[in-house]
Design an enzyme around this catalytic site. Structure first.
Site, PDB file in Angstrom:
ATOM      1  N   HIS A 168      18.259  20.066  60.972  1.00 37.65           N
ATOM      2  CA  HIS A 168      17.690  20.079  59.611  1.00 37.65           C
ATOM      3  C   HIS A 168      18.732  19.389  58.723  1.00 37.65           C
ATOM      4  O   HIS A 168      19.753  19.969  58.393  1.00 37.65           O
ATOM      5  CB  HIS A 168      17.462  21.537  59.213  1.00 37.65           C
ATOM      6  CG  HIS A 168      16.917  21.726  57.828  1.00 37.65           C
ATOM      7  ND1 HIS A 168      15.559  21.756  57.552  1.00 37.65           N
ATOM      8  CD2 HIS A 168      17.541  21.927  56.647  1.00 37.65           C
ATOM      9  CE1 HIS A 168      15.383  21.965  56.264  1.00 37.65           C
ATOM     10  NE2 HIS A 168      16.562  22.066  55.676  1.00 37.65           N
ATOM     11  N   HIS A 186      11.099 -17.273  51.361  1.00 40.84           N
ATOM     12  CA  HIS A 186      10.557 -16.222  52.232  1.00 40.84           C
ATOM     13  C   HIS A 186       9.048 -16.395  52.426  1.00 40.84           C
ATOM     14  O   HIS A 186       8.543 -16.310  53.543  1.00 40.84           O
ATOM     15  CB  HIS A 186      10.818 -14.841  51.616  1.00 40.84           C
ATOM     16  CG  HIS A 186      12.254 -14.437  51.676  1.00 40.84           C
ATOM     17  ND1 HIS A 186      12.665 -13.243  52.210  1.00 40.84           N
ATOM     18  CD2 HIS A 186      13.381 -15.069  51.271  1.00 40.84           C
ATOM     19  CE1 HIS A 186      13.977 -13.146  52.131  1.00 40.84           C
ATOM     20  NE2 HIS A 186      14.436 -14.239  51.551  1.00 40.84           N
TER      21      HIS A 186
HETATM   22  C1  HCA Z   1      16.794  27.134  52.386  1.00 43.04           C
HETATM   23  C2  HCA Z   1      17.930  26.508  53.154  1.00 43.04           C
HETATM   24  C3  HCA Z   1      17.504  25.707  54.346  1.00 43.04           C
HETATM   25  C4  HCA Z   1      17.037  26.573  55.494  1.00 43.04           C
HETATM   26  C5  HCA Z   1      16.723  25.849  56.745  1.00 43.04           C
HETATM   27  C6  HCA Z   1      16.095  26.717  57.820  1.00 43.04           C
HETATM   28  C7  HCA Z   1      18.747  24.868  54.714  1.00 43.04           C
HETATM   29  O1  HCA Z   1      16.237  26.473  51.504  1.00 43.04           O
HETATM   30  O2  HCA Z   1      16.456  28.263  52.639  1.00 43.04           O
HETATM   31  O3  HCA Z   1      15.720  27.845  57.557  1.00 43.04           O
HETATM   32  O4  HCA Z   1      15.989  26.236  58.954  1.00 43.04           O
HETATM   33  O5  HCA Z   1      18.787  23.685  54.405  1.00 43.04           O
HETATM   34  O6  HCA Z   1      19.671  25.452  55.270  1.00 43.04           O
HETATM   35  O7  HCA Z   1      16.459  24.799  53.992  1.00 43.04           O
HETATM   36 CU    CU Z   2      16.974  22.786  53.757  1.00 39.52          CU
END
Ligand code: HCA
Ligand code: CU
Length: 384
Positions: free
Chosen positions: A201, A296
């Site tokens: 993430h 281009h």
């Molecule tokens: C949040 C933080 C989160 C959680 C990601 C997840 C992050 O907004 O709660 O639960 O996998 O970036 O850590 O988005």
């Molecule tokens: Cu997040």
């Protein structure tokens, strides 16, 4: 097989000022399902009864996509998510010593006890529920804490461990490498006989979210989070369209994502969240396949590949040529061809001159306007 988790309805709604009406949430989820997105994170049911209702609607639609809900590491949140009927539960809890002592007044042992209790509870309520545990701010937290919490979470029943770069801290090619982090965590987990799926993430605070996500994939991540338009807290996370195109076309990931559906989906979301798609946004931006300068357009009109490394048709779009102060004769010819108009060189030159002068005022000329410019130039010729 690699899976994509779209978090537009959860992380995306954490963009300041963004709220999707319930029927729009359902429409976005349905379009994501058609696109072939593997997991839809539909929301955090605790936030409001409206969100809980929307998550329930989405979860009970027989989508092929797995539908997930977000939850704090509390039984109360788990119960709400289970009431919605989701197939995946994402539980997050921090493991950084400073956060634990400064915010929660806890040590890592107590945090792990809470995390495992909640995961075991969720699994006992619904054994086929997929549980993801995210040590929030994973990459800046004490590694031993991350490892201990992850191993304990897996032993308690977690199927997925998500590596969260919550603050967009990772920079490729430095010590803060997502590639190295994923490898290290996977290896250390395997040493402890834990083999969860690994998710990444990646936040975009420094502009590296996509690169870090790809790094994570190369290092063996199984799930990558993204949002439409890269929406999310602060600078957001990985942009879904850019991620899918790169994975499918460049890394040849054999998944059934239908890239031609991206463009409409982006417009649906943009219209309903008040965030315009930036003109120069890759894949979905208005200018993403538009050629401007005469040199281009001259080459692109013969073969677009001269100035395109991605065929717009793959994402349901077409090449375009902008008519403005940068235009050349080839641009005008290309546009007139679209209108079915044939013009002699002399007329072409006068049309070009007019188009350039309009362009110098800071705008482009569309095809309808061009038709009238042609008329005007012809008349001008007759009248001298
Ligand atoms: C949040 C933080 C989160 C959680 C990601 C997840 C992050 O907004 O709660 O639960 O996998 O970036 O850590 O988005
Ligand atoms: Cu997040």
């Amino acid at each position: 097989m690699l899976q994509i988790l779209d978090a537009t309805l959860r992380e995306g709604e954490q963009t300041p000022g963004v709220y999707f009406d319930e029927h729009i949430k359902l429409a976005i989820a349905a379009e994501l399902n058609k696109l072939g997105i593997d997991i839809i994170e539909a929301g955090h049911p605790l936030v409001s009864s409206e969100i809980k209702f929307a998550v329930t609607q989405i979860a009970n639609n027989n989508f092929k996509s797995i539908v997930g809900a977000h939850a704090r590491s509390l039984k109360q949140d788990v119960d709400l998510a289970l009431e919605c009927g989701v197939g995946l539960l994402g539980i997050f809890y921090c493991v950084s010593n400073s956060r634990l002592s400064g915010v929660f007044n806890k040590d890592i042992g107590a945090a792990i006890a809470q995390i495992t209790e909640v995961i075991a509870y969720a699994k006992s309520q619904k054994p086929d529920l997929l549980v993801r545990y995210t040590p929030e701010d994973t990459v800046r937290s004490n590694f031993q804490n991350v490892l201990d919490a992850s191993v304990a979470a897996v032993q308690a029943g977690a199927d997925i461990i998500s590596i969260a770069d919550t603050t967009g801290y990772m920079i490729p090619g430095t010590k803060r490498s997502m590639y190295a982090y994923v490898k290290k965590l996977k290896d250390e987990l395997a040493e402890r006989d834990a083999y969860p799926k690994i998710a990444v993430h990646c936040h975009n605070d420094r502009g590296f979210a996509l690169t870090n996500a790809i790094d994570g994939y190369r290092a063996g991540a199984d799930i990558i989070d993204a949002t439409i338009l890269g929406m999310g807290e602060r600078a957001g996370i990985v942009d879904l369209a850019q991620l899918l195109v790169t994975l499918k076309l460049d890394f040849e990931v054999a998944n059934d994502w239908d890239l031609s559906k991206l463009n409409n989906l982006y417009h649906l979301v943009s219209q309903n969240c008040g965030i315009p798609i930036p003109m120069n946004f890759p894949i979905t931006g208005q200018n993403a396949f538009t050629h401007c300068a005469g040199v281009h357009t001259h080459a692109a009109a013969k073969d677009p590949a001269h100035y395109q490394s991605l065929d717009p048709a793959v994402v349901g779009r077409k090449m375009d040529i902008s008519l403005d102060h940068m235009s050349g004769i080839a641009s005008i010819k290309w546009a007139l061809d679209k209108l079915g108009i044939i013009a002699e060189n002399d007329l072409l030159e006068r049309i070009l001159k007019k188009v350039k002068s309009i362009g110098q005022r800071g705008r482009t000329v569309g095809l309808t306007e061009l038709e009238y410019i042609v008329e005007w130039c012809k008349k001008h010729e007759i009248e001298g």
